[in-house]
Design an enzyme around this catalytic site. Structure first.
Site, PDB file in Angstrom:
ATOM      1  N   GLU A  82       0.887  -1.164   0.000  1.00  0.00           N
ATOM      2  CA  GLU A  82       0.000   0.000   0.000  1.00  0.00           C
ATOM      3  C   GLU A  82       0.920   1.207   0.000  1.00  0.00           C
ATOM      4  O   GLU A  82       1.735   1.366   0.898  1.00  0.00           O
ATOM      5  CB  GLU A  82      -0.869  -0.036   1.255  1.00  0.00           C
ATOM      6  CG  GLU A  82      -1.896   1.054   1.293  1.00  0.00           C
ATOM      7  CD  GLU A  82      -2.356   1.334   2.701  1.00  0.00           C
ATOM      8  OE1 GLU A  82      -2.683   0.393   3.432  1.00  0.00           O
ATOM      9  OE2 GLU A  82      -2.349   2.516   3.058  1.00  0.00           O
ATOM     10  N   CYS A  93      -2.519   7.655   4.784  1.00  0.00           N
ATOM     11  CA  CYS A  93      -2.518   7.448   3.344  1.00  0.00           C
ATOM     12  C   CYS A  93      -3.881   7.784   2.749  1.00  0.00           C
ATOM     13  O   CYS A  93      -4.019   7.899   1.542  1.00  0.00           O
ATOM     14  CB  CYS A  93      -2.132   6.030   3.011  1.00  0.00           C
ATOM     15  SG  CYS A  93      -3.169   4.894   3.856  1.00  0.00           S
TER      16      CYS A  93
END
Ligand code: NAI
Ligand code: AKG
Length: 527
Positions: free
Chosen positions: A265, A302
């Protein structure tokens, strides 16, 4: 529990001869005690060998035992108590309330995976019974189940030192799938990692599992991570961090004689689209709520809203005014590491220096290690002409892109790279415009949300925390929620095996009492 600086290799705790390093107190930049010893190549070798040795036993542990193990890990983490929070606050600079919440999320996701394991649905048992009389050819008896892929290397993330780290979502989903885990601690929080690692180690022992089910390796640099991903016994990799780091691991895994998947990720700017009716009705309220999301955790999510797209007009002006006013009042906050702070300052400076970008507001200035929030604006034309404007600035910085019309909003979305989330702010009168954006959003992102912001991922069964590259390395997966287990499974078919050789999930008597797909139809246990 004393923090010793040792690597945890199977049941052992070992002071290694590798390079020594110390954690840094995020708020001050001072070194913290004790010294940690980076793992040596022999430590990586031992951890991988133990993991491989444990694999066949661990992957066939009865589902109830595996579920209890996950619960034992959760309980052992809770039992560390305040020491974990205090150490984690020092290493990460994150506030107590946030870390207490994150600990709850970590424990909660381990327990959720215990439930997933007990349910057994993840095995996806399927049976196509033999049809010996079928013409022109008889059909064999075919049975399918998912099995664990093998030992998994998990890289702890700097920005979620509990929920995305040593016993975070990657570890929980890999252990649930039946994969031993070799965790690589993030060098920003080695003490937190050791405390959590010892909790997992204790749970392995308490549950009578093979010691190789879990190891924790430390490293001041990147060589341990490189060696781990290159090790032929590692079957998959879980990672949350920078695009550069994630891509390096993808390359290392692809260069192996036997390449393996890396579930990384990485970067995401999470577009937020403000649609006209919503903007007109409550642009100012949305502006204030946006700043709350942007500055959460000093923007080190994020899922941080890094890009605002809207059509120019009074509504957008109201949003910008309210957001700027709120941002100007925002206290600077300690960032995770001096390196992350430096990268943030460089990203903000590049935006400030860009002639096509206007600085709308800065938050309150802070100390040496604190990030000062920033809000910028530009035109759609400039944004489309300069790809650097679409790069993630990791921290509390966001860019408003003023668009002449909705067609341009759509054109900007089309040009974005893959994203974790996209948020739409809309009222009923905006539904038609929103519907027109859905196809592009579905192609670009992992999660589409309405009248909110993507920060604060719900851990559940319907969550996707993923998205097309570079949000993640594999847009077919999620790193949060129960579906994350599928990254660490692969299907095996059993053709014409006698019942005594079949795994329990596929035996005629269905001893695991699973829902199974028989001849394509879902069949309840006992039916
Ligand atoms: N989008 C996101 O979720 C996140 C993005 N970041 C970004 O990453 C930057 C640096 O933050 P970090 O957390 O330190 O991320 P990072 O990607 O530099 O490091 C993460 C982990 O991967 C390892 N690693 C990095 N490069 C490697 C390589 N080439 N080979 C083997 N192992 C490697 C590191 O030792 C660490 O354990 C931030 O400034 C930010 O831009 C950081 C955290 C989360
Ligand atoms: O927003 C969240 O809760 C999770 C964010 C995340 O996955 C990350 O920042 O790495």
């Amino acid at each position: 529990m004393p923090i010793t600086g040792e690597n945890l290799i199977g049941a052992a705790a070992r002071r290694s001869e590798g390079e020594s390093f110390r954690a840094v107190e995020a708020a001050t930049g001072n070194s913290l005690e004790p010294a940690f010893a980076s793992a040596t190549p022999a430590d990586v070798e031992r951890a991988c060998a133990l993991a491989a040795e444990a694999f066949d036993t661990y992957r066939e542990t009865p589902l109830e035992d595996r579920a209890r193990f996950l619960e034992a890990v959760a309980d052992a983490i809770a039992a560390i108590g305040d020491e974990l929070i205090v150490r984690c606050m020092a290493e990460s600079g994150l506030p107590r309330a946030r870390l207490e919440g994150e600990r709850g999320r970590t424990i909660g996701q381990l327990k959720m995976f215990a439930g997933v394991v007990r349910d057994g649905g993840f095995l996806e048992a399927r049976i196509d019974p033999a049809q010996p009389e079928r013409k022109p050819l008889p059909r064999p008896d075919l049975r399918l189940r998912q099995i664990a892929v093998g030992p998994v290397a998990v890289f702890g993330a700097s920005n979620f030192p509990l929920a995305f780290s040593v016993a975070g979502g990657d570890t929980a989903s890999a252990l649930a799938a039946g994969c031993p885990v070799v965790a690589k601690a993030h060098p920003a929080h080695p003490g937190t990692s050791e405390l959590v690692g010892r909790a997992v180690q204790q749970a392995v022992k308490q549950c009578g599992l093979p010691e190789g089910v879990f190891s924790l390796l430390l490293d001041a640099g990147i060589s341990v991570g490189q060696a781990l991903v290159a090790d032929p016994r590692i079957a998959a990799v879980g990672f949350t961090g920078s695009r550069r780091g994630g891509v390096a691991l993808m390359q290392a895994a692809a260069a192996r004689t036997v390449p393996v998947p890396v579930y990384a990720e990485m970067s995401s700017i999470n577009p937020v689209v403000l649609l006209p009716a919503a903007l007109e009705a409550r642009g100012r309220d949305i502006g204030r709520a946006f700043v709350g999301s942007l500055t959460l955790g000093s923007g080190q999510f994020c899922t941080n809203p890094g890009l605002i797209l809207a059509v120019e007009g009074a509504g957008l002006d109201g949003f910008v005014e309210a957001a700027s006013a709120a941002l100007k009042e925002t206290q600077a906050a300690t960032m995770l590491t001096p390196g992350i702070h430096k990268a943030y300052c460089a990203g903000v400076a590049a935006l400030e220096a860009n002639p096509a970008v206007t600085t709308l507001a800065r938050g309150l200035a802070g100390g040496t290690h604190q990030g000062q929030a920033a809000l910028f604006s530009t035109t759609a034309e400039a944004f489309l002409a300069d790809h650097t404007l679409a790069e993630e600035v990791f921290g509390a910085a966001s860019l408003v892109v003023r668009c002449p019309d909705l067609a341009t909003v759509r054109a900007v979305l089309e040009r974005l790279e893959g994203q974790l989330t996209a948020a739409l702010h809309l009222d009923e009168a905006d539904h038609e415009a929103a519907r027109a954006l859905m196809p592009v959003l579905e192609r670009r992102v992992g999660r589409i949300l309405v009248n909110g912001f993507g920060t604060g991922v719900e851990v559940g069964h319907a969550m996707v925390h993923g998205g097309p590259y570079p949000a993640t390395s594999d847009g077919r997966t999620t790193s949060v929620g129960s579906l994350a287990i599928h990254r660490f499974l692969r299907p095996v078919s059993y053709q014409d095996l006698p019942d005594s050789l079949l795994p329990a999930a596929l035996k005629d008597s269905n001893p695991l009492k699973l829902w199974r797909r028989e001849d394509g139809k879902a069949v309840a246990p006992g039916a």
